[in-house]
Write an enzyme that holds these catalytic residues in place. Structure first.
Site, short mmCIF file in Angstrom:
data_model
loop_
_atom_site.label_atom_id
_atom_site.label_comp_id
_atom_site.label_asym_id
_atom_site.label_seq_id
_atom_site.Cartn_x
_atom_site.Cartn_y
_atom_site.Cartn_z
N GLY A 354 0.83 -1.20 0.00
CA GLY A 354 0.00 0.00 0.00
C GLY A 354 0.86 1.24 0.00
O GLY A 354 2.08 1.17 0.19
N PRO A 355 0.26 2.38 -0.22
CA PRO A 355 1.02 3.64 -0.25
C PRO A 355 1.57 3.99 1.12
O PRO A 355 1.17 3.43 2.14
CB PRO A 355 -0.03 4.65 -0.72
CG PRO A 355 -1.34 4.03 -0.41
CD PRO A 355 -1.17 2.56 -0.49
N PRO A 356 2.51 4.95 1.16
CA PRO A 356 3.08 5.35 2.47
C PRO A 356 2.02 5.93 3.39
O PRO A 356 1.08 6.60 2.95
CB PRO A 356 4.10 6.43 2.06
CG PRO A 356 4.38 6.20 0.61
CD PRO A 356 3.12 5.65 0.03
N GLY A 357 2.21 5.67 4.68
CA GLY A 357 1.36 6.31 5.69
C GLY A 357 0.05 5.62 5.99
O GLY A 357 -0.76 6.15 6.74
N LYS A 360 1.23 0.25 7.59
CA LYS A 360 1.73 -1.11 7.38
C LYS A 360 2.67 -1.53 8.50
O LYS A 360 2.53 -2.61 9.08
CB LYS A 360 2.44 -1.21 6.02
CG LYS A 360 1.57 -0.86 4.83
CD LYS A 360 2.28 -1.06 3.51
CE LYS A 360 3.44 -0.12 3.30
NZ LYS A 360 3.04 1.29 3.23
N SER A 677 -3.63 2.33 -18.03
CA SER A 677 -5.02 2.61 -17.64
C SER A 677 -5.55 3.94 -18.18
O SER A 677 -6.63 4.35 -17.83
CB SER A 677 -5.13 2.62 -16.11
OG SER A 677 -4.37 3.67 -15.59
N LYS A 720 -8.32 4.14 -7.06
CA LYS A 720 -8.84 5.09 -8.05
C LYS A 720 -10.23 5.58 -7.65
O LYS A 720 -10.57 6.76 -7.83
CB LYS A 720 -8.86 4.44 -9.43
CG LYS A 720 -7.47 4.16 -9.98
CD LYS A 720 -7.53 3.41 -11.30
CE LYS A 720 -6.12 3.14 -11.83
NZ LYS A 720 -6.13 2.39 -13.08
#
Length: 777
Positions: A354-357, A360, A677, A720
């Site tokens: 997943g993205p930072p922050g 995790k 995409s 998205k």
């Protein structure tokens, strides 16, 4: 002999021990059934039946695992020791034979028949008794292991049967031979058997003595070396080295013995210790061997923490620390449930992507706390040397074990939660490929024999719970990714961010900045605006920084005496933090010609992407700008080719290429953009520019396009969708094959968006383009 009355009595099985009548002995009893048998005996008449087990290593013996002959004993005393065992003082009374086992759950209950000694010729028994005493006296002189007091005690015994039992109890016989003596009821036969066994023991002692003399002669050859070593120790003591190298060797040997290593590892360690003792202390090899031994001693080999398998406890802790993240929590609870049922599961290997922050790393800490395991974290960001994972060969200067073994040393147990942070940031160069070295670490079939170049011997990692974190799966090699169970953690919705800020981040920052809840209050509308206009992220890291800034500024106001209590409203945000930093994801205010809104997935989560097309006179040149990657350039070429092939059907001048140049631009500064995409977004913007039909302002889209106009599936639909929701879009066009991914999208987002599943570009244009008002033209 008349048959004795059969009686019922509790039974206590003995391991590697036998008690004769008239013997008084202490026993340490720890097995539950044995303890209960003793308690039952003390409740009745203090008598218990003592019988030896045939095999010592059987913990729960059955009827076939014990001898039939034993000794009825009187329990004289029973004391509970601090280590949980019971020390019992028993006195043997008489022989008895086991007749029948009586089924009893708590302890062994048996029926026995007492057996008296059988006497024949008293004169012959007297003669045998004297012979036995003589032989026993000779044995004591040779062995020197039995005291003179014992001989005096045996000499004072007048009864042949009792003398035989007393002598048998002091001889170093095998349990089987002692049992044979116990089962011999005839006293004359018992005396003969003991005389024969003492004679055998005397012969063995004579042979041992001869062997000892030969060993002594061979040892004389080493006396010179021993003498020189003692001299060296004395010199070392004079020079200030109190114990010399021998002191270190003894300390290391004690540590090796206390480390509970597997037998093969202990053998290697003792062999290296022998080498260390012989190598001069000034030699470089001496420090290499010592360093190696200290690592072997420091590693956990058998010590492990006991897992807390209470699912409700784990669920409570995970919910306390993190809001949402249902898939990860469910996977951890599944692991606990399976382990509780099997008690033999291998450690799972999870990869949180997943993205930072988004939490995790902190989630891995919560998992270790929930299941009561030690937590170890190593960062793999920028690691490009294979030796970082597998360690260096011991022959190199400054050699050390790899990060895995170093982490196990810090954990001090063989079953920690091991976090491999930023596993997608590993690199490779001429020094090797660390991701290939990780294959063995993360393979459940191989990691029970993990090999580190420094340790050399295999190390068991099978009980470790590995958790890896990554921002982007694309940069993880396929074979490594295949060994992990991937769990995607998408960005948080605005509703989730508000909840996280209220329940976790704001109270934490209030406490860290020396404030109290009564001194600062933040309105929910201010919090929502902070999220929308002062942060742009999928996680909550920047949000926490902004909250910390608000707390510091509030602290300054309170300390200065301007206010005693600060209430942060929307208006105060600009006063405290300055102008908003982001025009955060707003939809277009009106329909635009030649501009379409796409949806993108980045390492920071989902984002909206505006694609603009400009048509101007020229000779058919196609220009692409906006720092596009190869994939997006190919998407633009495919969209362009499709529109040229369908120009007539789309009401576009077939000769538009010969008369015009086309410029496709993706704004947002110098941010790199790539990914399969954006095809339908580019095609829609092109058609809009060429036909003059505006693109609906409330529509966002994602999907790849083929040369025949088919719409292909994409990834990252959840991220998205979150970005579209934040941007205020209401209709999302997605590939039909992505319908299965809708269930992953939070209800609060899915209910606000109208999803349109399409298979062909014609369907996209139908939903995306607004009708032109002919009357106004």
């Amino acid at each position: 002999m008349t048959e004795k009355q059969k009686i019922q009595i509790p039974l206590l099985p003995l391991r590697g021990l036998l008690i004769y009548p008239s013997m008084v002995m202490h026993l340490d009893v720890g097995r539950d059934r044995s303890v209960k048998a003793l308690e039952q005996a003390m409740m009745e008449n203090n008598q218990i039946f003592l019988v030896s087990q045939k095999e010592m290593n059987i913990d729960d013996p059955s009827e076939d695992d014990i001898y039939t002959f034993g000794t009825v004993a009187n329990v004289k005393q029973m004391v509970k020791l601090p280590n949980g065992t019971n020390r019992v003082l028993v006195e043997g009374l008489h022989r008895a034979k086991l007749n029948e086992f009586i089924d009893h759950d708590d302890y062994f209950l048996v029926t026995i028949e007492e057996r008296d000694n059988e006497h024949e010729d008293h004169n012959e028994e007297e003669a045998l008794m004297r012979t036995l005493l003589q032989q026993f006296e000779q044995y004591i002189k040779i062995s020197k292991k039995i005291s003179q007091e014992t001989l005096d005690t045996v000499s004072d015994i007048d009864e042949p049967a009792r003398m035989a039992d007393m002598v048998a109890s002091h001889l170093p016989l095998k349990l089987k031979d002692k049992q044979e003596v116990l089962e011999t009821i005839n006293v004359k036969q018992r005396l003969k058997k003991l005389i024969e066994q003492i004679s055998n023991e005397k012969e063995v002692l004579q042979i041992e003595k001869k062997i000892g003399q030969r060993v002594k002669r061979s040892m004389e050859k080493t006396q010179k070396e021993y003498y020189l070593r003692e001299q060296m120790k004395a010199i070392q003591r004079e020079l200030g080295d109190k114990d010399g190298k021998s002191g270190e060797v003894n300390q290391l040997k004690e540590k090796i013995e206390a480390a509970n290593m597997p037998e093969r590892i202990e053998t290697v360690a003792l062999k290296e210790l022998g080498r260390y003792e012989k190598v001069p202390q000034s030699s470089a090899e001496s420090s290499v061997i010592r360093n190696y031994l200290e690592w072997l001693v420091a590693l956990p080999w058998t010590k492990e923490t006991e897992d807390n398998l209470d699912i409700h406890h784990a669920e409570k802790i995970l919910d306390e620390d993190h809001y949402g993240l249902e898939k990860v929590k469910e996977r951890v609870l599944e692991y606990l449930a399976v382990q509780k049922l099997t008690q033999s599961i291998k450690g799972p290997i999870l990869c949180l992507v997943g993205p930072p922050g988004v939490g995790k790393t902190s989630l891995a800490k919560s998992i270790s706390r929930a299941i009561n395991r030690k937590f170890v974290r190593i960062s793999l960001g920028g690691v490009r040397d294979e030796a970082e994972i597998r360690g260096h060969r011991r022959t190199y200067i400054g050699a050390m074990p790899g990060r895995i073994i170093q982490g196990m040393k810090r954990a001090e147990t063989i079953n920690p939660v091991f976090l491999l942070d930023e596993i997608d940031k590993m690199a490779s160069d001429f020094r090797g490929d660390p991701s290939s070295a990780m294959l063995e670490v993360l393979d459940p079939e191989q990691n029970s024999t993990f090999s580190d170049h420094f340790i050399e011997e295999s190390y068991d990692l099978s009980k470790v719970m590995f958790i890896a974190t990554a921002n982007n799966l694309a940069s993880i090699p396929g074979p490594l990714l295949d060994r992990m169970e991937v769990i995607t953690i998408a960005g948080y919705t605005e509703v989730e961010k508000v909840h996280i800020a209220k329940e976790h981040l704001l109270p934490k920052q209030i406490k860290e900045n020396g404030l109290t809840k009564g001194q600062i209050q933040m309105r929910e509308e201010a919090l929502l605006r902070l999220i929308r206009t002062y942060t742009r992220e999928a996680g909550v890291r920047n949000l926490e920084r902004q909250l910390a800034s608000l707390c510091r500024k509030s602290a300054k106001i309170i300390v200065a005496g301007d206010k005693k209590r600060v209430v942060i409203t929307e208006k105060m945000l600009e006063e405290l933090l300055g102008k908003p930093k982001f025009r955060y994801g707003r939809a277009e205010e009106e329909d635009q010609v030649g501009a379409a809104t796409g949806l993108a997935y980045t390492s920071a989560g989902g984002d909206t992407l505006s694609i603009e097309v400009s048509i101007y006179p020229g000779k058919g040149k196609l220009t692409l700008t906006g720092k596009l990657g190869d994939v997006m350039k190919e998407s633009a070429q495919a969209a362009f080719s499709y529109i040229r092939s369908r120009a007539g059907e789309l009401d576009i001048d077939p000769d538009f290429v010969e008369k015009n140049d086309i410029h496709i631009h993706v704004p947002e500064g110098a941010t790199p953009k790539d990914g399969p995409s954006a095809g339908i977004t580019m095609a829609t913007a092109l058609v809009s520019a060429l036909t003059g039909r505006p693109v609906r302002k409330e529509v966002g889209m994602t999907g790849e396009i083929t040369l025949r106009g088919r719409v292909l599936p994409i990834g990252g639909l959840k991220e998205k969708s979150l970005s579209a929701h934040r941007a205020g879009l209401t209709k999302i066009i997605i590939p039909h094959e992505n319908e299965k991914d809708l269930e992953d999208i939070p209800d609060s987002v899915r209910n606000d968006l109208n999803y349109v599943m399409v298979k062909h570009l014609d369907e996209v244009l139908e939903h995306a383009l607004a009708e032109v008002d002919n009357e106004s033209n």
